[in-house]
Design an enzyme around this catalytic site. Structure first.
Site, short mmCIF file in Angstrom:
data_model
loop_
_atom_site.label_atom_id
_atom_site.label_comp_id
_atom_site.label_asym_id
_atom_site.label_seq_id
_atom_site.Cartn_x
_atom_site.Cartn_y
_atom_site.Cartn_z
N SER A 174 0.75 -1.17 0.11
CA SER A 174 0.24 -0.08 0.04
C SER A 174 0.96 1.17 -0.20
O SER A 174 2.03 1.38 0.07
CB SER A 174 -0.95 0.04 1.27
OG SER A 174 -0.19 0.16 2.52
N LYS A 175 0.21 2.34 -0.35
CA LYS A 175 0.94 3.59 -0.14
C LYS A 175 1.90 3.75 0.92
O LYS A 175 2.91 4.61 0.59
CB LYS A 175 -0.07 4.86 -0.25
CG LYS A 175 -1.02 4.97 -1.44
CD LYS A 175 -1.33 6.24 -1.88
CE LYS A 175 -1.92 6.14 -3.13
NZ LYS A 175 -1.40 5.75 -4.40
N ARG A 176 1.76 3.17 1.95
CA ARG A 176 2.48 3.53 2.81
C ARG A 176 4.08 3.08 2.70
O ARG A 176 5.14 3.22 3.49
CB ARG A 176 1.95 3.33 4.30
CG ARG A 176 2.12 1.78 4.76
CD ARG A 176 1.31 1.65 6.10
NE ARG A 176 0.56 0.13 5.98
CZ ARG A 176 1.50 -0.72 6.52
NH1 ARG A 176 2.55 -0.63 7.13
NH2 ARG A 176 1.05 -2.02 6.41
N HIS A 177 4.04 1.88 2.16
CA HIS A 177 5.41 1.25 1.66
C HIS A 177 5.99 2.19 0.52
O HIS A 177 7.20 2.03 0.46
CB HIS A 177 5.20 -0.09 1.14
CG HIS A 177 4.29 -0.93 2.14
ND1 HIS A 177 2.99 -1.19 2.03
CD2 HIS A 177 4.86 -1.15 3.43
CE1 HIS A 177 2.83 -2.11 3.19
NE2 HIS A 177 3.84 -2.14 3.95
N GLY A 178 5.44 2.94 -0.31
CA GLY A 178 6.07 3.68 -1.26
C GLY A 178 5.05 3.66 -2.39
O GLY A 178 3.90 3.74 -2.38
#
Ligand code: GLU
Length: 489
Positions: A260-264
């Site tokens: 998800s976005k929090r990983h990149g």
């Protein structure tokens, strides 16, 4: 001509996800290998979650990755994709067939009634399945409900289809990737295939379309396995041939949670904006679940297509290693044709006035700075000193490499030599710089690299960077003179 036909069927509720790109790729590879066709279908039946910007992003991303689809409605010499919202008149006809065959029925339940059923199930700690309350309504009862102004949805009768086509409620299929898969269809409630507003649900539209588009193999993420059982029953009820299914493991983040976005970055376009090359991205996603037979991981799309076999795809989840992608992107940057790389680099250099340099010089700059970078956006910082008149010194450089007595002597002598240098000839410049270093070594015992650090520091503000010959040539006599003189105190 092969009968193999596959499709990628994204829902345009976001930009093209890197996971969807992998699904598209595996479909594309599977089809290419056997001369089959690969079709794009936009699944936009849910108008509220759809946007034209996302549709455009899906097109552009697939094209940028080289995953051009093979057919669709002709839009001026190019194929458009099939789009479900443009096919709304098709689905009711097939719902009607199911109604007539007795595999579907009208459901007049209101959202409130359905909610009450669900609450009851929750209260009794039971998994919710629809009560089938409407399955055996008489024509009279239906007419009465209609007269009340109720508009029916259409539900699929899971049990009727199961009984007609399977001996046991446990339905099996042989997955191309995962082998035998089965499910107790008794646990599947009668699901809606047409909503009361006349639009199809996903499971129904997908079957009608895959049937009409003669899709032979459906390769998609394993999150669709539970849908597959419903879809098999619909195919059978429609009297259509059931395609082969292959479900791919999911792509997980390095911490093994959903990517998800929090990983990149997660969308293809986001990766591209950050400076990843589409060639590297496609190569990288191919390795999420598939391994080349010769162990050589860097491969073009064509090379991958030659080697790809769907039954060799791993059935387990894959980890999206951003570090590996960075490494791979760096490899592609190093070997890419310099003209092509320069074009791709330009959007990342918008901070600079590129008209300061000829195209040829810009190519030299990129060629001389591409070695250590992993993403194109790294270039912005690395090429800074090639632009503008003045430079910014890195911390400590002025004190250590410019302001010392020894450095000042080197710079003064260098300043006196500049007029004799041939700035249009990189090779000659190398020779002249070599003579310069040798002179300081022989006369004063100064190590050649120390001499060069001084010159580099004065011209770039840094102690490392591109080849000095290239720096001198690209900067040209005037800038070299200006920066050298400015460094002399
Ligand atoms: N539209 C579905 C999705 O984006 C894919 C459907 C399918 O592949 O069957 O998840």
């Amino acid at each position: 001509m092969s009968d193999i036909r596959v499709r990628i069927a994204p829902s345009p509720s976001g930009n093209l996800h890197i996971g969807t790109a992998r699904t598209a790729l595996f479909n594309y590879l599977f089809a290419k290998k056997v001369g089959g066709k690969y079709v794009l279908r936009i699944e936009d039946t849910d108008a509220e979650r759809t946007s034209q910007a996302y549709i455009d992003n899906i097109f552009d991303s697939l094209k940028a990755l080289g995953l051009n689809w093979d057919e669709g409605p002709d839009v001026g010499g190019e194929y458009g994709p099939y789009t479900q919202s443009e096919r709304f008149d098709i689905y009711p006809k097939y719902a009607q067939i199911l109604l007539e065959k007795g595999f579907a029925y009208e459901c007049f339940c209101t959202p409130e009634e359905l909610e009450a059923e669900k609450e009851e199930a929750t209260k009794n700690k039971l998994a919710y399945v629809y009560s089938k309350k409407c399955e055996e309504l008489t024509e009279e009862q239906k007419a009465k409900l209609r007269a009340e102004g109720r508009k029916p949805a259409i539900r699929f009768s899971v049990s009727k289809a199961q009984k007609a086509f399977h001996e046991s409620p446990i339905v099996h299929f042989d997955d191309l990737v995962k082998g035998d898969l089965h499910q107790d269809t008794g646990l599947i409630g009668d699901f809606v295939i047409m909503k009361s507003n006349g639009t199809p649900t996903y499971n129904f539209a997908v079957v009608v379309d895959d049937m009409l588009m003669k899709i032979s193999h459906i390769i998609r993420g394993e999150d669709h396995i539970s849908n597959t059982f419903k879809q098999i029953l619909i195919y059978e009820a429609l009297g259509a041939e059931v395609p082969k299914f292959g479900h791919l493991g999911m792509i997980l983040a390095p911490d093994r949670s959903k990517l998800s976005k929090r990983h990149g970055a997660t969308a293809v376009s986001e990766f591209v904006e950050k400076g990843y090359l589409t060639e590297a991205l496609i190569n990288f996603v191919a390795l999420l679940g598939w391994a080349p037979s010769d162990g050589v991981e860097i491969k073009t799309l064509d090379e991958i297509a030659q080697d790809f076999r769907i039954n060799e795809v791993s059935s387990s989840n894959s980890i999206f290693e951003y570090d590996k992608l960075n490494w791979m992107n760096g490899q592609y940057i190093k070997k890419m044709d310099i003209k092509e790389l320069t074009e791709k680099a330009k959007p990342f250099l918008s901070k600079y006035d590129l008209t300061e340099l000829t195209e040829e010089k810009l190519e030299k700059v990129i060629a001389a700075t591409r070695e250590p970078i992993t993403i194109l956006s790294d270039l912005e910082k690395d090429v800074e000193y090639f632009f503008g008149k003045d430079i910014v010194y890195d911390e400590g450089v002025k004190e250590e490499n410019i302001d010392t007595e020894q450095a000042q002597n080197i710079l003064k002598y260098f300043a006196s030599q500049i007029d004799s240098y041939d700035f249009d000839n990189e090779e000659k410049l190398h020779e002249q710089l070599a003579e310069f270093r040798t002179y300081f070594k022989e006369q004063f015992g100064i190590k050649p690299k120390v001499t060069m650090w001084t010159i580099r520091a004065a011209l770039t503000g840094r102690t490392r960077g591109a080849d000095m010959g290239v720096i001198l040539e690209v900067l040209g006599k005037e800038k070299v003179k200006y920066r050298t003189e400015k460094a002399i105190v």
